[in-house]
Design a protein around this motif. Structure first.
Motif, mmCIF file in Angstrom:
data_model
loop_
_atom_site.group_PDB
_atom_site.id
_atom_site.type_symbol
_atom_site.label_atom_id
_atom_site.label_comp_id
_atom_site.label_asym_id
_atom_site.label_seq_id
_atom_site.Cartn_x
_atom_site.Cartn_y
_atom_site.Cartn_z
ATOM 1 N N HIS A 91 5.014 -25.887 -35.598
ATOM 2 C CA HIS A 91 6.136 -26.176 -34.719
ATOM 3 C C HIS A 91 5.906 -27.512 -34.024
ATOM 4 C CE1 HIS A 91 7.497 -22.026 -35.261
ATOM 5 N NE2 HIS A 91 6.232 -21.665 -35.061
ATOM 6 N N GLY A 92 6.978 -28.105 -33.555
ATOM 7 C CA GLY A 92 6.861 -29.367 -32.846
ATOM 8 C C GLY A 92 5.884 -29.265 -31.684
ATOM 9 N N GLY A 93 4.994 -30.251 -31.572
ATOM 10 C CA GLY A 93 3.995 -30.258 -30.505
ATOM 11 C C GLY A 93 2.648 -29.721 -30.915
ATOM 12 N N ASP A 94 2.570 -29.050 -32.068
ATOM 13 C CA ASP A 94 1.284 -28.532 -32.550
ATOM 14 C C ASP A 94 0.363 -29.679 -32.963
ATOM 15 O OD1 ASP A 94 2.060 -25.902 -32.242
ATOM 16 O OD2 ASP A 94 2.594 -25.606 -34.354
ATOM 17 N N ASP A 95 -0.933 -29.485 -32.764
ATOM 18 C CA ASP A 95 -1.926 -30.393 -33.333
ATOM 19 C C ASP A 95 -2.056 -30.101 -34.824
ATOM 20 O OD1 ASP A 95 -2.751 -31.723 -30.918
ATOM 21 O OD2 ASP A 95 -3.838 -29.911 -30.364
ATOM 22 N N TRP A 96 -2.424 -31.132 -35.600
ATOM 23 C CA TRP A 96 -2.688 -30.925 -37.021
ATOM 24 C C TRP A 96 -3.826 -31.861 -37.449
ATOM 25 C CZ3 TRP A 96 -2.506 -34.522 -41.011
ATOM 26 C CH2 TRP A 96 -1.951 -35.772 -40.698
ATOM 27 N N HIS A 97 -4.443 -31.520 -38.570
ATOM 28 C CA HIS A 97 -5.444 -32.408 -39.156
ATOM 29 C C HIS A 97 -5.454 -32.234 -40.665
ATOM 30 C CE1 HIS A 97 -7.856 -28.694 -38.966
ATOM 31 N NE2 HIS A 97 -8.591 -29.224 -39.935
ATOM 32 N N GLY A 98 -6.030 -33.202 -41.344
ATOM 33 C CA GLY A 98 -6.143 -33.151 -42.794
ATOM 34 C C GLY A 98 -7.602 -33.174 -43.208
ATOM 35 N N PRO A 99 -8.126 -32.090 -43.782
ATOM 36 C CA PRO A 99 -9.537 -32.055 -44.187
ATOM 37 C C PRO A 99 -9.834 -32.912 -45.413
ATOM 38 C CG PRO A 99 -8.427 -30.048 -44.861
ATOM 39 C CD PRO A 99 -7.442 -30.815 -44.027
ATOM 40 N N TYR A 100 -8.787 -33.266 -46.176
ATOM 41 C CA TYR A 100 -8.990 -34.084 -47.377
ATOM 42 C C TYR A 100 -8.863 -35.570 -47.047
ATOM 43 C CZ TYR A 100 -8.007 -36.518 -51.699
ATOM 44 O OH TYR A 100 -8.037 -37.429 -52.722
ATOM 45 N N ARG A 101 -9.724 -36.379 -47.630
ATOM 46 C CA ARG A 101 -9.606 -37.826 -47.532
ATOM 47 C C ARG A 101 -9.938 -38.419 -48.895
ATOM 48 N NH1 ARG A 101 -14.955 -39.314 -43.817
ATOM 49 N NH2 ARG A 101 -16.375 -37.817 -44.809
ATOM 50 N N PRO A 102 -9.335 -39.558 -49.256
ATOM 51 C CA PRO A 102 -9.477 -40.081 -50.612
ATOM 52 C C PRO A 102 -10.855 -40.631 -50.957
ATOM 53 C CG PRO A 102 -8.145 -41.547 -49.263
ATOM 54 C CD PRO A 102 -8.344 -40.305 -48.470
ATOM 55 N N ALA A 103 -11.681 -40.908 -49.974
ATOM 56 C CA ALA A 103 -13.038 -41.412 -50.221
ATOM 57 C C ALA A 103 -13.880 -41.160 -48.988
ATOM 58 C CB ALA A 103 -13.020 -42.899 -50.561
ATOM 59 N N ALA A 104 -15.188 -41.123 -49.172
ATOM 60 C CA ALA A 104 -16.092 -40.826 -48.054
ATOM 61 C C ALA A 104 -15.988 -41.869 -46.951
ATOM 62 C CB ALA A 104 -17.532 -40.742 -48.577
ATOM 63 N N ALA A 105 -15.606 -43.100 -47.305
ATOM 64 C CA ALA A 105 -15.506 -44.166 -46.311
ATOM 65 C C ALA A 105 -14.190 -44.122 -45.534
ATOM 66 C CB ALA A 105 -15.658 -45.528 -46.995
ATOM 67 N N GLU A 106 -13.254 -43.295 -45.976
ATOM 68 C CA GLU A 106 -11.952 -43.200 -45.308
ATOM 69 C C GLU A 106 -12.020 -42.233 -44.124
ATOM 70 O OE1 GLU A 106 -9.462 -45.020 -46.036
ATOM 71 O OE2 GLU A 106 -9.695 -45.653 -48.121
ATOM 72 N N VAL A 107 -11.063 -42.359 -43.219
ATOM 73 C CA VAL A 107 -11.040 -41.499 -42.037
ATOM 74 C C VAL A 107 -10.337 -40.189 -42.359
ATOM 75 C CG1 VAL A 107 -11.011 -43.485 -40.508
ATOM 76 C CG2 VAL A 107 -8.846 -42.430 -41.183
ATOM 77 N N HIS A 108 -10.640 -39.167 -41.591
ATOM 78 C CA HIS A 108 -9.866 -37.933 -41.629
ATOM 79 C C HIS A 108 -8.646 -38.115 -40.736
ATOM 80 C CE1 HIS A 108 -13.712 -35.900 -42.941
ATOM 81 N NE2 HIS A 108 -12.826 -35.350 -43.747
ATOM 82 N N LEU A 109 -7.505 -37.690 -41.227
ATOM 83 C CA LEU A 109 -6.279 -37.817 -40.447
ATOM 84 C C LEU A 109 -6.135 -36.651 -39.481
ATOM 85 C CD1 LEU A 109 -3.702 -38.895 -43.203
ATOM 86 C CD2 LEU A 109 -5.057 -40.347 -41.687
#
Length: 282
Positions: A91-109
């Motif tokens: 729902h609007g206002g919820d926190d979210w994150h992405g455990p997948y990233r395209p490379a080890a040097a990239e950040v987690h969203l």
């Protein structure tokens, strides 16, 4: 397969990286269709690489070009025993994150859900149920993250709840060659409605106990043949109860609406009855 590896995956053809995805069930990987544009045929074989580096054989089984979604089936030669996170609703206002990233040097969203379960016209042409997401990271290009899961809550939360799959990025209106920090993700409910692999028959097969029983269970049947009579009916009833319980949980979390829930419950009971009748697959 065993171990504590995560449920997100990377997809390869030979040594060419195609993109990301995640295990929606132990049998199917969900990804963005545009991640597979390097393939030459719609049903090609791909390698599914788990977070711990384990490599499974897979094959593209379904594509929805309008919604930019694709399913990859895990080869029957592999048994995936990873814990699959629950599906849920954001729902609007919820926190979210992405455990997948395209490379080890990239950040987690990670970021915030701006709009949950809104209609969105995606580039493929379909109007889908989607989440509008703001990211805390201003990268200018988020394309490598496509196909990854959107997880409700913070990374340190104990139990992940998957609410969507990343598909598109919004352009920056001031600098059209860059992407704004706004992403769009199809909801898990939208993905499940797009593919009939998630009908009752499929869900029962996923929940059904393995036909290759553990060694100790085999020994028990030899030693206690009378006690084990009728096991097929008991197992089928247990699977049916488990599926009905799962449908109820999805309904309570809003993954399924009331009409979908009623239909699935009816079909579950119908399938159980048919499989126990003469000529059924008990």
């Amino acid at each position: 397969m065993t171990g504590g590896a995560s449920y997100w995956v990377e997809l390869f053809q030979d040594r060419q990286r195609l993109g990301g995805g995640f295990l929606l069930t132990p049998r199917y990987v969900l990804t963005a269709l545009h991640c597979l544009r390097g393939l030459t045929s719609p049903d090609e074989r791909v390698d599914i690489v788990l977070a711990d580096g384990s490599r499974l054989a897979g094959q593209v089984c379904r594509q929805d070009k309008e919604a930019d979604l694709a399913l990859i089936t895990v080869s029957a030669a592999f048994e995936v025993r990873l814990p699959i996170p629950r599906a849920g609703v954001a729902h609007g206002g919820d926190d979210w994150h992405g455990p997948y990233r395209p490379a080890a040097a990239e950040v987690h969203l990670r970021g915030q859900v701006d709009s949950g379960s809104a209609e969105y016209p995606c580039e493929g042409g379909a109007v889908i149920e989607a989440l509008q997401l703001t990211t805390h990271q201003h990268l200018g290009d988020y394309s490598g993250y496509s196909g990854g899961p959107v997880v409700k809550g913070l990374p340190e939360d104990r139990e992940p709840l998957i609410v969507g799959i990343l598909l598109e990025q919004a352009p920056d209106r001031a600098e059209s060659h860059r992407a704004a920090n706004v992403l769009f993700a199809a909801t898990i409910g939208e993905a499940m409605r797009r593919f009939d692999e998630f009908d009752v028959e499929h869900l029962i097969d996923v929940l059904r106990p393995s036909k290759s029983a553990p060694e100790q269970a085999v020994r028990r049947r030899v030693q206690h043949p009378v006690e084990e009579s009728g096991t097929g009916l008991a197992a089928a009833a247990a699977v049916t109860d488990l599926l009905l319980d799962q449908i109820e949980k999805w309904t309570q979390r809003g993954v399924l609406d009331a009409s979908q829930s009623s239909e699935l419950k009816f079909l579950t009971a119908k399938t159980f009855i048919e499989r126990q009748s003469p000529g059924g697959e008990s």
